[in-house]
Design an enzyme around this catalytic site. Sequence first.
Site, short mmCIF file in Angstrom:
data_model
loop_
_atom_site.label_atom_id
_atom_site.label_comp_id
_atom_site.label_asym_id
_atom_site.label_seq_id
_atom_site.Cartn_x
_atom_site.Cartn_y
_atom_site.Cartn_z
N ARG A 1 0.82 -1.24 0.00
CA ARG A 1 0.00 0.00 0.00
C ARG A 1 0.84 1.27 0.00
NH1 ARG A 1 -2.67 -3.48 3.29
NH2 ARG A 1 -4.52 -4.35 2.32
N LYS B 1 3.29 11.73 -11.03
CA LYS B 1 2.45 10.84 -11.84
C LYS B 1 3.23 9.58 -12.13
CE LYS B 1 -0.58 13.82 -14.55
NZ LYS B 1 -0.88 14.19 -15.95
N GLU C 1 10.96 19.64 -24.38
CA GLU C 1 10.18 19.89 -23.16
C GLU C 1 10.78 21.06 -22.37
OE1 GLU C 1 7.36 18.22 -22.59
OE2 GLU C 1 7.54 16.25 -23.56
N LYS D 1 8.08 23.32 -13.67
CA LYS D 1 7.12 22.23 -13.54
C LYS D 1 6.61 22.14 -12.11
CE LYS D 1 5.55 17.69 -14.44
NZ LYS D 1 5.66 16.41 -15.09
N GLU E 1 -4.78 17.83 -11.18
CA GLU E 1 -5.40 18.19 -12.45
C GLU E 1 -6.87 18.55 -12.31
OE1 GLU E 1 -4.19 14.88 -14.94
OE2 GLU E 1 -3.01 16.28 -16.10
N ARG F 1 -2.46 22.76 -14.69
CA ARG F 1 -1.55 21.72 -15.17
C ARG F 1 -1.72 21.47 -16.68
NH1 ARG F 1 0.22 16.81 -11.17
NH2 ARG F 1 1.73 15.83 -12.52
N ASN G 1 0.54 20.70 -21.37
CA ASN G 1 0.22 19.97 -22.60
C ASN G 1 0.45 20.79 -23.86
OD1 ASN G 1 -0.50 17.59 -21.38
ND2 ASN G 1 -2.63 18.23 -21.09
N HIS H 1 1.21 19.17 -27.15
CA HIS H 1 0.98 17.73 -26.99
C HIS H 1 -0.23 17.20 -27.76
CE1 HIS H 1 4.18 17.96 -24.09
NE2 HIS H 1 4.08 16.68 -23.78
N HIS I 1 0.65 14.36 -30.11
CA HIS I 1 0.11 12.99 -29.96
C HIS I 1 -0.53 12.51 -31.26
CE1 HIS I 1 -0.20 13.04 -25.28
NE2 HIS I 1 1.00 12.67 -25.71
N HIS J 1 8.64 11.03 -28.73
CA HIS J 1 7.65 11.89 -28.10
C HIS J 1 8.06 13.37 -28.16
CE1 HIS J 1 4.74 13.40 -25.21
NE2 HIS J 1 5.74 13.94 -24.55
P1 NAD Z 1 12.94 6.00 -21.87
O1 NAD Z 1 12.91 5.82 -20.41
O2 NAD Z 1 12.41 4.91 -22.72
O3 NAD Z 1 14.45 6.33 -22.31
C1 NAD Z 1 14.75 6.53 -23.67
C2 NAD Z 1 15.85 5.59 -24.13
O4 NAD Z 1 17.11 6.02 -23.60
C3 NAD Z 1 15.70 4.14 -23.67
O5 NAD Z 1 16.14 3.29 -24.69
C4 NAD Z 1 16.63 4.05 -22.47
O6 NAD Z 1 17.07 2.72 -22.25
C5 NAD Z 1 17.76 4.96 -22.89
N1 NAD Z 1 18.50 5.60 -21.82
C6 NAD Z 1 18.00 6.20 -20.71
N2 NAD Z 1 18.96 6.84 -20.04
C7 NAD Z 1 20.12 6.63 -20.72
C8 NAD Z 1 21.45 7.07 -20.53
N3 NAD Z 1 21.78 7.89 -19.54
N4 NAD Z 1 22.37 6.65 -21.41
C9 NAD Z 1 22.03 5.86 -22.47
N5 NAD Z 1 20.78 5.45 -22.72
C10 NAD Z 1 19.83 5.84 -21.85
O7 NAD Z 1 12.17 7.34 -22.33
P2 NAD Z 1 12.03 8.81 -21.71
O8 NAD Z 1 11.95 9.69 -22.88
O9 NAD Z 1 13.01 9.08 -20.64
O10 NAD Z 1 10.60 8.72 -20.98
C11 NAD Z 1 9.43 8.47 -21.71
C12 NAD Z 1 8.38 7.95 -20.77
O11 NAD Z 1 8.12 8.95 -19.78
C13 NAD Z 1 7.06 7.66 -21.45
O12 NAD Z 1 6.60 6.39 -21.03
C14 NAD Z 1 6.14 8.74 -20.92
O13 NAD Z 1 4.79 8.31 -20.81
C15 NAD Z 1 6.73 9.03 -19.58
N6 NAD Z 1 6.41 10.37 -19.06
C16 NAD Z 1 5.92 10.46 -17.80
C17 NAD Z 1 5.63 11.69 -17.26
C18 NAD Z 1 5.14 11.78 -15.85
O14 NAD Z 1 4.73 12.86 -15.42
N7 NAD Z 1 5.19 10.71 -15.10
C19 NAD Z 1 5.86 12.86 -18.00
C20 NAD Z 1 6.37 12.74 -19.29
C21 NAD Z 1 6.66 11.49 -19.81
ZN ZN Z 2 5.70 15.47 -23.08
#
Ligand code: NAD
Ligand code: ZN
Length: 366
Positions: A121, A143, A185, A227, A237, A242, A246, A249, A253, A267
């Site tokens: 939990r 999130k 971003e 942020k 939200e 918040r 977007n 976005h 998307h 993305h």
């Molecule tokens: P990711 O975590 O997939 O990383 C991108 C790629 O880089 C992957 O192949 C990873 O293995 C590689 N990688 C990561 N760090 C590295 C490093 N230091 N050196 C070499 N390779 C490395 O993608 P991301 O862009 O970091 O995150 C995208 C995700 O984040 C999505 O799932 C999205 O939904 C989520 N997200 C969440 C929020 C939130 O508020 N929680 C906000 C925006 C995005």
């Molecule tokens: Zn984004």
Amino acid sequence: MAVIPVALGGRSYEVRVESGLLADAATHCAPFLRKTRVPVITDENVAQHWREPVERSLAAAGHEARWHVLPAGERAKSWTELARTVDWLLSEEVERGDHILALGGGVVGDLTGFAAAILKRGCGFVQLPTTLLAQVDSSVGGKTAINTPAGKNLVGAFHQPSLVLADLDALGTLPQREMRAGFAEVIKYGILGDPEFFDWCERNGHAAISGDTDLLEQAVARSVAAKARIVAEDERETTGARALLNLGHTFGHALEAQTGFSDRLLHGEGVALGMVLAARYSARRGLIAPDDAARVATAIAAAGLQTEISTLGLTCTGTALADHMMHDKKMDAGTLPFILLRSIGAAFLDREVALIDVSAFLDEQL
Ligand code: NAD
Ligand code: ZN
């Protein structure tokens, strides 16, 4: 070191931004590590570069790192990997008062945060974000989520970390394309609410992405502060503040959906194109000058990102892209909420943008 306090969920925690944080992870995490064994979740790419320094730091402080390595990429945010992760944490006898370390990009952070939210939990976790996107966006705000066949991020929880360590050294091993995508971003925070920071991005974006650590520290710290401020205003939200996050976005998307959420368009690349479209659409509506829309595109191009959707070689119509937006927002007819610009640095939510108008605009851009 930049330290940004974040007050959310009735608690407060710090985001620390500096070089060398992962190599010294044990010192920073010490207040949260009460047992010898420390569970660390990462992915296979990040493990190649960053497992060793983190393991060494923990060992020097008398800890034993216990590793759970996820497959790299979005597919790790699944029911299957969540179940495997939670079962692994239980087998490691992780308890409510313990902390899990999430070492990786947004995927690792989202999955680990969700596992931490539901394990016993709710147990603690520390974010060690290793992508620019994770440092400036996903590791802040609480999130957490996984994807299901019905769509992305549909199952999750709000769960705040106890600490975020954004190590600028981690960005040194990140592929350049991921770096540029993450910078979209960063620019977003300037365009949506801080004209002075947008100026800064125009002047320094290229050098920051090329690895200038001082500039990167400023880019990350200012983005995190932006942020944190926006999210604190509207933690769950409900007020609409918040929604400004977007910006770019909704268009982005639709482009991601049209390219099948594939490597064709990351993305952040979709968000970059989406912000250019949002600025141009705002100009078309007479909200900003065409010169301001051109300035947005120039800043994005300077960060090595595409600004023309024609370069994607899509064969669809504007209506097809607008259909993705309808599906995305579950709107039944006619209008969609959009983040538009009153000026560079002043975004607002227009709740009723006519889809037919957006389709016609997109037809001109394709
Ligand atoms: P990711 O975590 O997939 O990383 C991108 C790629 O880089 C992957 O192949 C990873 O293995 C590689 N990688 C990561 N760090 C590295 C490093 N230091 N050196 C070499 N390779 C490395 O993608 P991301 O862009 O970091 O995150 C995208 C995700 O984040 C999505 O799932 C999205 O939904 C989520 N997200 C969440 C929020 C939130 O508020 N929680 C906000 C925006 C995005
Ligand atoms: Zn984004």
